[in-house]
Design an enzyme around this catalytic site. Structure first.
Site, PDB file in Angstrom:
ATOM      1  N   TYR A 127       4.859   5.011   8.902  1.00  0.00           N
ATOM      2  CA  TYR A 127       5.114   4.646   7.503  1.00  0.00           C
ATOM      3  C   TYR A 127       5.059   5.828   6.528  1.00  0.00           C
ATOM      4  O   TYR A 127       5.230   5.631   5.327  1.00  0.00           O
ATOM      5  CB  TYR A 127       4.117   3.562   7.057  1.00  0.00           C
ATOM      6  CG  TYR A 127       4.230   2.292   7.873  1.00  0.00           C
ATOM      7  CD1 TYR A 127       5.392   1.529   7.840  1.00  0.00           C
ATOM      8  CD2 TYR A 127       3.182   1.861   8.692  1.00  0.00           C
ATOM      9  CE1 TYR A 127       5.511   0.368   8.599  1.00  0.00           C
ATOM     10  CE2 TYR A 127       3.290   0.699   9.449  1.00  0.00           C
ATOM     11  CZ  TYR A 127       4.463  -0.038   9.398  1.00  0.00           C
ATOM     12  OH  TYR A 127       4.586  -1.184  10.146  1.00  0.00           O
ATOM     13  N   HIS A 162      12.826  -1.871   4.387  1.00  0.00           N
ATOM     14  CA  HIS A 162      11.771  -1.604   5.366  1.00  0.00           C
ATOM     15  C   HIS A 162      11.655  -0.105   5.538  1.00  0.00           C
ATOM     16  O   HIS A 162      12.680   0.584   5.687  1.00  0.00           O
ATOM     17  CB  HIS A 162      12.077  -2.260   6.717  1.00  0.00           C
ATOM     18  CG  HIS A 162      12.143  -3.736   6.594  1.00  0.00           C
ATOM     19  ND1 HIS A 162      11.023  -4.518   6.465  1.00  0.00           N
ATOM     20  CD2 HIS A 162      13.204  -4.575   6.512  1.00  0.00           C
ATOM     21  CE1 HIS A 162      11.397  -5.771   6.324  1.00  0.00           C
ATOM     22  NE2 HIS A 162      12.714  -5.835   6.338  1.00  0.00           N
TER      23      HIS A 162
HETATM   24  O1  CA2 Z   1       8.843  -0.997   7.993  1.00  0.00           O
HETATM   25  C1  CA2 Z   1       8.425  -1.767   7.124  1.00  0.00           C
HETATM   26  O2  CA2 Z   1       8.467  -1.485   5.926  1.00  0.00           O
HETATM   27  C2  CA2 Z   1       7.774  -3.095   7.523  1.00  0.00           C
HETATM   28  O3  CA2 Z   1       8.186  -4.087   6.577  1.00  0.00           O
HETATM   29  C3  CA2 Z   1       6.275  -2.886   7.439  1.00  0.00           C
HETATM   30  C4  CA2 Z   1       5.461  -4.099   7.922  1.00  0.00           C
HETATM   31  C5  CA2 Z   1       5.946  -4.545   9.318  1.00  0.00           C
HETATM   32  O4  CA2 Z   1       5.269  -5.726   9.685  1.00  0.00           O
HETATM   33  C6  CA2 Z   1       7.442  -4.793   9.332  1.00  0.00           C
HETATM   34  O5  CA2 Z   1       7.815  -5.159  10.642  1.00  0.00           O
HETATM   35  C7  CA2 Z   1       8.208  -3.552   8.904  1.00  0.00           C
HETATM   36  C8  CA2 Z   1       3.985  -3.741   8.032  1.00  0.00           C
HETATM   37  C9  CA2 Z   1       3.371  -3.197   6.794  1.00  0.00           C
HETATM   38  C10 CA2 Z   1       2.062  -2.583   7.163  1.00  0.00           C
HETATM   39  O6  CA2 Z   1       1.915  -1.419   6.419  1.00  0.00           O
HETATM   40  C11 CA2 Z   1       0.939  -0.547   6.769  1.00  0.00           C
HETATM   41  C12 CA2 Z   1       1.030   0.712   6.233  1.00  0.00           C
HETATM   42  C13 CA2 Z   1       0.105   1.655   6.553  1.00  0.00           C
HETATM   43  C14 CA2 Z   1      -0.948   1.340   7.368  1.00  0.00           C
HETATM   44  C15 CA2 Z   1      -1.049   0.077   7.918  1.00  0.00           C
HETATM   45  C16 CA2 Z   1      -0.109  -0.882   7.593  1.00  0.00           C
END
Ligand code: CA2
Length: 147
Positions: A24, A101
């Site tokens: 991310y 995303h």
């Molecule tokens: O890629 C993306 O932006 C997602 O929407 C992020 C979601 C995931 O469930 C989707 O499949 C794709 C997860 C968000 C979690 O974000 C975090 C960021 C940093 C640390 C932990 C979680």
């Protein structure tokens, strides 16, 4: 008066920049939101950003956006792959919606490959990191100018 864009982030996106930087990136949610506001300002749009870990809160914000915001950018987080209710709320919203995303959901686990939201969005950006939000706002500026 400036057109208004609502940027919504769903569950766990408040954790941005604290874990999983390989997936991310290292920007925090506050960095992403500041970037969205600054891209919006340069394009003459008023950008408001909200994040919630609660599905119902996101749905309430989408309902309240009707008649108030001209367009929505949404990263629904994990709700992308599970929430018919979020999709129904977006479907009832009259303005353009762009789904964002940060990661490329198609390169990841099979359960991330399907989005309930994509069918009610004018477009979807994935895998372009946090830059995807600014790109979505740029596209909305074009669409809102044409409207
Ligand atoms: O890629 C993306 O932006 C997602 O929407 C992020 C979601 C995931 O469930 C989707 O499949 C794709 C997860 C968000 C979690 O974000 C975090 C960021 C940093 C640390 C932990 C979680």
């Amino acid at each position: 008066m400036s057109a208004k864009v609502l940027v919504l982030n769903g569950p766990n996106l408040n954790m941005l920049g604290t874990r999983e930087p390989q997936v991310y990136g290292s920007e925090t949610l506050a960095d992403v939101e500041a970037d969205c506001r600054s891209v919006g300002k340069a394009l003459g749009l008023a950008v408001e950003c909200k994040q919630s870990n609660w599905e119902g809160q996101l749905i309430d914000w989408i309902h309240a956006a009707r008649g108030d915001f001209d367009a929505i950018v949404i990263n629904p987080g994990g709700l992308t792959h599970t929430s018919v209710s979020l999709r129904d709320a977006l479907s009832a919203y009259e303005g353009p919606v762009i789904e964002v995303h940060i990661s490329n959901i198609h390169c990841r686990e099979a359960f991330r490959h399907h989005s309930y939201v994509s069918a009610v969005a004018v477009g979807m950006i994935c895998g372009l990191g946090t830059e995807g939000y600014g790109l979505a706002i740029r596209r909305l500026a074009t669409l809102l100018k044409k409207a």
